[in-house]
Scaffold this motif. Structure first.
Motif, mmCIF file in Angstrom:
data_model
loop_
_atom_site.group_PDB
_atom_site.id
_atom_site.type_symbol
_atom_site.label_atom_id
_atom_site.label_comp_id
_atom_site.label_asym_id
_atom_site.label_seq_id
_atom_site.Cartn_x
_atom_site.Cartn_y
_atom_site.Cartn_z
ATOM 1 N N SER A 18 0.832 -1.210 0.000
ATOM 2 C CA SER A 18 0.000 0.000 0.000
ATOM 3 C C SER A 18 0.866 1.258 0.000
ATOM 4 O O SER A 18 0.521 2.253 -0.631
ATOM 5 C CB SER A 18 -0.985 0.000 1.168
ATOM 6 O OG SER A 18 -0.303 0.092 2.384
ATOM 7 N N VAL A 19 2.019 1.189 0.700
ATOM 8 C CA VAL A 19 2.945 2.338 0.696
ATOM 9 C C VAL A 19 3.470 2.566 -0.722
ATOM 10 O O VAL A 19 3.482 3.703 -1.223
ATOM 11 C CB VAL A 19 4.119 2.085 1.680
ATOM 12 C CG1 VAL A 19 5.270 3.041 1.423
ATOM 13 C CG2 VAL A 19 3.652 2.223 3.121
ATOM 14 N N LEU A 21 2.104 1.599 -3.569
ATOM 15 C CA LEU A 21 0.993 2.059 -4.419
ATOM 16 C C LEU A 21 0.729 3.545 -4.218
ATOM 17 O O LEU A 21 0.547 4.290 -5.183
ATOM 18 C CB LEU A 21 -0.277 1.286 -4.065
ATOM 19 C CG LEU A 21 -0.618 0.076 -4.921
ATOM 20 C CD1 LEU A 21 -1.850 -0.612 -4.366
ATOM 21 C CD2 LEU A 21 -0.862 0.488 -6.361
ATOM 22 N N ALA A 22 0.721 3.950 -2.935
ATOM 23 C CA ALA A 22 0.432 5.357 -2.616
ATOM 24 C C ALA A 22 1.517 6.259 -3.201
ATOM 25 O O ALA A 22 1.214 7.306 -3.796
ATOM 26 C CB ALA A 22 0.332 5.552 -1.108
ATOM 27 N N ILE A 23 2.778 5.847 -3.068
ATOM 28 C CA ILE A 23 3.875 6.678 -3.593
ATOM 29 C C ILE A 23 3.760 6.786 -5.113
ATOM 30 O O ILE A 23 3.872 7.885 -5.680
ATOM 31 C CB ILE A 23 5.252 6.104 -3.172
ATOM 32 C CG1 ILE A 23 5.449 6.269 -1.654
ATOM 33 C CG2 ILE A 23 6.387 6.800 -3.928
ATOM 34 C CD1 ILE A 23 6.685 5.630 -1.097
ATOM 35 N N ASP A 25 1.044 6.330 -6.973
ATOM 36 C CA ASP A 25 -0.186 7.071 -7.260
ATOM 37 C C ASP A 25 0.046 8.581 -7.157
ATOM 38 O O ASP A 25 -0.253 9.349 -8.084
ATOM 39 C CB ASP A 25 -1.265 6.618 -6.258
ATOM 40 C CG ASP A 25 -2.659 7.032 -6.684
ATOM 41 O OD1 ASP A 25 -2.791 7.587 -7.772
ATOM 42 O OD2 ASP A 25 -3.609 6.789 -5.926
ATOM 43 N N ILE A 26 0.623 8.996 -6.017
ATOM 44 C CA ILE A 26 0.836 10.433 -5.793
ATOM 45 C C ILE A 26 1.870 10.972 -6.787
ATOM 46 O O ILE A 26 1.693 12.058 -7.343
ATOM 47 C CB ILE A 26 1.263 10.706 -4.332
ATOM 48 C CG1 ILE A 26 0.150 10.292 -3.368
ATOM 49 C CG2 ILE A 26 1.581 12.181 -4.126
ATOM 50 C CD1 ILE A 26 0.563 10.207 -1.921
ATOM 51 N N SER A 27 2.926 10.195 -7.050
ATOM 52 C CA SER A 27 3.961 10.665 -7.973
ATOM 53 C C SER A 27 3.384 10.879 -9.371
ATOM 54 O O SER A 27 3.714 11.858 -10.041
ATOM 55 C CB SER A 27 5.104 9.654 -8.063
ATOM 56 O OG SER A 27 5.701 9.519 -6.816
ATOM 57 N N LEU B 53 1.911 9.690 3.928
ATOM 58 C CA LEU B 53 1.243 9.216 2.704
ATOM 59 C C LEU B 53 -0.284 9.289 2.834
ATOM 60 O O LEU B 53 -0.969 9.693 1.889
ATOM 61 C CB LEU B 53 1.669 7.780 2.386
ATOM 62 C CG LEU B 53 3.097 7.631 1.863
ATOM 63 C CD1 LEU B 53 3.479 6.167 1.746
ATOM 64 C CD2 LEU B 53 3.272 8.316 0.517
ATOM 65 N N ILE B 57 -2.471 11.469 0.165
ATOM 66 C CA ILE B 57 -3.412 10.947 -0.845
ATOM 67 C C ILE B 57 -4.765 11.657 -0.787
ATOM 68 O O ILE B 57 -5.525 11.596 -1.735
ATOM 69 C CB ILE B 57 -3.631 9.406 -0.749
ATOM 70 C CG1 ILE B 57 -4.135 9.014 0.634
ATOM 71 C CG2 ILE B 57 -2.412 8.627 -1.155
ATOM 72 C CD1 ILE B 57 -4.653 7.587 0.704
ATOM 73 N N GLU B 61 -1.599 16.979 -4.628
ATOM 74 C CA GLU B 61 -0.173 17.127 -4.345
ATOM 75 C C GLU B 61 0.561 17.891 -5.441
ATOM 76 O O GLU B 61 0.203 17.828 -6.612
ATOM 77 C CB GLU B 61 0.459 15.747 -4.162
ATOM 78 C CG GLU B 61 0.204 15.152 -2.796
ATOM 79 C CD GLU B 61 0.623 16.058 -1.645
ATOM 80 O OE1 GLU B 61 1.715 16.642 -1.703
ATOM 81 O OE2 GLU B 61 -0.148 16.190 -0.689
ATOM 82 N N PHE B 65 5.611 17.279 -2.663
ATOM 83 C CA PHE B 65 5.490 15.911 -2.150
ATOM 84 C C PHE B 65 6.851 15.223 -2.066
ATOM 85 O O PHE B 65 7.126 14.489 -1.112
ATOM 86 C CB PHE B 65 4.547 15.093 -3.050
ATOM 87 C CG PHE B 65 4.512 13.633 -2.704
ATOM 88 C CD1 PHE B 65 3.869 13.187 -1.560
ATOM 89 C CD2 PHE B 65 5.154 12.692 -3.508
ATOM 90 C CE1 PHE B 65 3.850 11.842 -1.225
ATOM 91 C CE2 PHE B 65 5.141 11.354 -3.183
ATOM 92 C CZ PHE B 65 4.496 10.927 -2.043
ATOM 93 N N HIS B 66 7.692 15.466 -3.059
ATOM 94 C CA HIS B 66 9.010 14.811 -3.072
ATOM 95 C C HIS B 66 9.876 15.267 -1.890
ATOM 96 O O HIS B 66 10.665 14.489 -1.373
ATOM 97 C CB HIS B 66 9.711 15.067 -4.406
ATOM 98 C CG HIS B 66 8.958 14.466 -5.559
ATOM 99 N ND1 HIS B 66 8.537 15.203 -6.637
ATOM 100 C CD2 HIS B 66 8.506 13.202 -5.764
ATOM 101 C CE1 HIS B 66 7.876 14.406 -7.465
ATOM 102 N NE2 HIS B 66 7.843 13.206 -6.957
ATOM 103 N N LEU B 122 -2.796 4.150 6.579
ATOM 104 C CA LEU B 122 -2.698 4.315 5.121
ATOM 105 C C LEU B 122 -3.594 3.336 4.346
ATOM 106 O O LEU B 122 -4.432 3.790 3.552
ATOM 107 C CB LEU B 122 -1.236 4.199 4.662
ATOM 108 C CG LEU B 122 -1.041 4.254 3.149
ATOM 109 C CD1 LEU B 122 -1.416 5.616 2.593
ATOM 110 C CD2 LEU B 122 0.390 3.920 2.764
ATOM 111 N N TYR B 126 -6.770 4.582 2.273
ATOM 112 C CA TYR B 126 -6.624 4.374 0.821
ATOM 113 C C TYR B 126 -7.877 3.716 0.232
ATOM 114 O O TYR B 126 -8.337 4.079 -0.854
ATOM 115 C CB TYR B 126 -5.401 3.497 0.560
ATOM 116 C CG TYR B 126 -4.719 3.782 -0.762
ATOM 117 C CD1 TYR B 126 -5.369 4.451 -1.789
ATOM 118 C CD2 TYR B 126 -3.407 3.383 -0.978
ATOM 119 C CE1 TYR B 126 -4.742 4.717 -2.979
ATOM 120 C CE2 TYR B 126 -2.764 3.647 -2.167
ATOM 121 C CZ TYR B 126 -3.445 4.306 -3.167
ATOM 122 O OH TYR B 126 -2.818 4.563 -4.348
#
Lengths: 316, 201
Positions: A18-19, A21-23, A25-27, B53, B57, B61, B65-66, B122, B126
């Motif tokens: 999930s971490v 996926l979230a990274i 997704d956000i990226s 995170l 979400i 963002e 974010f980076h 998370l 999510y």
């Protein structure tokens, strides 16, 4: 104990997944925003143009449920409603890429658009690959219609289809037992021929829907029914011919339509465009959804369609 | 740690106890204190990552974010560790004041492991974000629910450590928060009086 440890490790693995996926997704979202910036469309607020997309065959059924994916007249009407209530939206561009759909769903969208038009919110239709039949019907509710040279449009008319499998049933020796309360209760059944009375009844329904189609298009286009009727025999047209016949106002792209919307709403040429936004994860789900729908369309074709419907739809 | 030790999954025991048996967690810590205290700092790091995170979400963002996921992660981790160390110190002091023995390293270890449920924030948020069903509400709801679960684990651990009743352990657990609240109230009160004095003078 060993089993519990393994369960815990599985939960850890899910957490890591999930971490990741979230990274990702956000990226992707951040990258999308950057791309938009590079295209000169930075994320901004303020008065702008709202976009509504009409994709594929239109039906009442809203598929905006679990994944918030918009399709179906209910979600299109909902999107139109949201935009018309938003004080920042000064004009709406309707991007149509649809062969049409069921009579009721198309009429719902048409009437919603007409209400918005009455409130003097400029409405521009931009036709993509195809905007035939019901797709053209809803475009006619807009103040202006843009089409590309190669857009397939027209196909003004109503259609109802049902396969006649009487011969096949006879060949297989299948007989249907039908107990009905009235003569017309099993109208359009696939196991027998259509009777003359049934045919006349259906023709009347089709003619009524057709007249409504003509009337609404004529109203939307500010023309007389007699101006449209000669081309309203179900023929398809390309964008160029449609313009000559005054079924389309301008030949232009989606960007041209957006620029025209800005001009009509007296907005700055760099004013924001509020398009429907899906997160990257939702886009993946949307593509899965499209695949599922493609599969069900094939099945529907093979089944011959289980439900009888009248459609403002181009069916090649 | 040897490969066979890693494969035996015994290293996961403190996490397992934190999730299922908070009292067992303390017994495990007291047996393997040095190894447990080092391993326990993985939890605040994981919590910092999942909280950043989960928060990210929900919003729109930008390139920030980076920075958030790199420097911000280190900052959040240090902040959580600082908060935990200060809380552990205060809890230990108050514990001693209430007649318990001083065991700060074990308290710190318990507090670190007790944060474990917060890692679930998370994946839970999510799901609701993906189905677009009141994600903000569920973010707030799960934050509170997981905090409650985390507090329960810590209180049970403290209760087992000092062999005291749950209510006394609860008092020790709440004491840093109460002290902080009193401190803030007192400062605000003095600031208001000074402000009035400044305006009147």
């Amino acid at each position: 104990m060993d089993r519990n440890r393994k369960i815990l490790i599985s939960i850890f693995a899910l957490l890591i997944l999930s971490v990741m996926l979230a990274i990702i997704d956000i990226s992707i979202k951040v990258q999308d925003d950057r791309d938009r910036d590079h295209r000169g469309m930075p994320f901004r607020t303020g008065p702008g143009v709202g976009i509504v997309r009409v994709e594929g065959p239109i039906s009442i059924k809203s598929r905006s449920g679990p994944f918030d994916l918009s399709a179906g007249s209910e979600s299109i009407v909902k999107r139109l409603d949201e935009l018309s209530r938003n004080s920042s939206i000064k004009a709406i561009v309707l991007r149509i890429n649809s062969p049409g759909g069921t009579v009721a769903s198309v009429q719902e969208i048409y009437h919603k658009l007409w209400k918005i038009r009455k409130r003097n919110i400029p409405l521009i239709a931009s036709m993509g690959d195809i905007a035939t039949s019901g797709g053209y019907y809803i475009a006619s509710a807009c103040n202006l219609i843009f089409a590309n040279y190669g857009t397939v449009t027209g196909s003004i008319g109503v259609i109802a289809l049902s396969p006649n499998m009487k011969g096949l049933f006879e060949k297989l020796g299948i007989k249907m037992n039908v107990i009905k309360s009235g003569n017309y209760k099993d109208i359009m059944s696939s196991h027998r021929d259509l009777t003359k009375d049934e045919s006349e009844l259906l023709q009347e329904m089709i003619d009524t829907s057709y007249r409504r189609f003509l009337k609404d298009v004529a109203l939307g286009r500010n023309q007389g029914i007699s101006d449209i009727e000669p081309y309203a025999d179900g023929r398809i047209l390309n964008g160029e011919t449609a313009q000559k016949l005054k079924l389309v106002d301008t030949i232009g792209t989606f960007d041209d339509a957006v620029d025209k919307a800005r001009e009509m709403a007296k907005l700055d040429e760099n004013s924001p465009v509020y398009d429907e936004y899906l997160t990257p994860f939702q886009q993946v789900l949307m593509s899965l959804d499209t695949m599922v729908r493609f599969g069900s369309t094939i099945k529907e074709g093979m089944d011959g369609g289980s439900a009888f419907t009248l459609e403002y739809r181009y069916r090649p | 740690m040897t490969i066979s030790g890693f494969k035996s999954l015994k290293w996961a025991d403190p996490f397992l106890y934190a999730a299922t048996d908070p009292r067992g967690l303390f017994r495990h810590i007291s047996l393997k204190e040095n190894r447990s205290i080092c391993l326990s700092f993985i939890v605040p790091a994981a919590v910092a990552l999942t909280e950043i995170l989960a928060f990210s979400i929900l919003g729109r963002e930008t390139g920030f974010f980076h920075y958030k996921i790199t420097y911000g992660l280190i900052l959040a981790f240090l902040f959580i560790v600082f908060k935990t160390v200060v809380s552990a110190a205060l809890m230990d002091s108050i514990g001693q004041f209430l007649g318990c023995s001083g065991r700060i390293s074990e308290t710190l270890c318990i507090l670190n492991y007790s944060l474990l449920p917060k890692c679930l924030l998370l994946p839970l948020v999510y799901i609701f974000k993906t189905v677009n069903f009141a994600p903000l509400f569920f973010y707030a709801f799960f934050t509170m629910a997981l905090f409650a679960r985390s507090a329960y684990t810590a209180i049970q651990g403290l209760s087992e450590m000092h062999t005291i009743h749950f209510s006394r352990a609860l008092l020790i657990y709440l004491s840093p928060g109460i002290l902080f609240a009193v401190f803030i109230l007192f400062i605000s009160f003095l600031a208001v009086i000074c402000g009035i004095g400044f305006i009147a003078g």
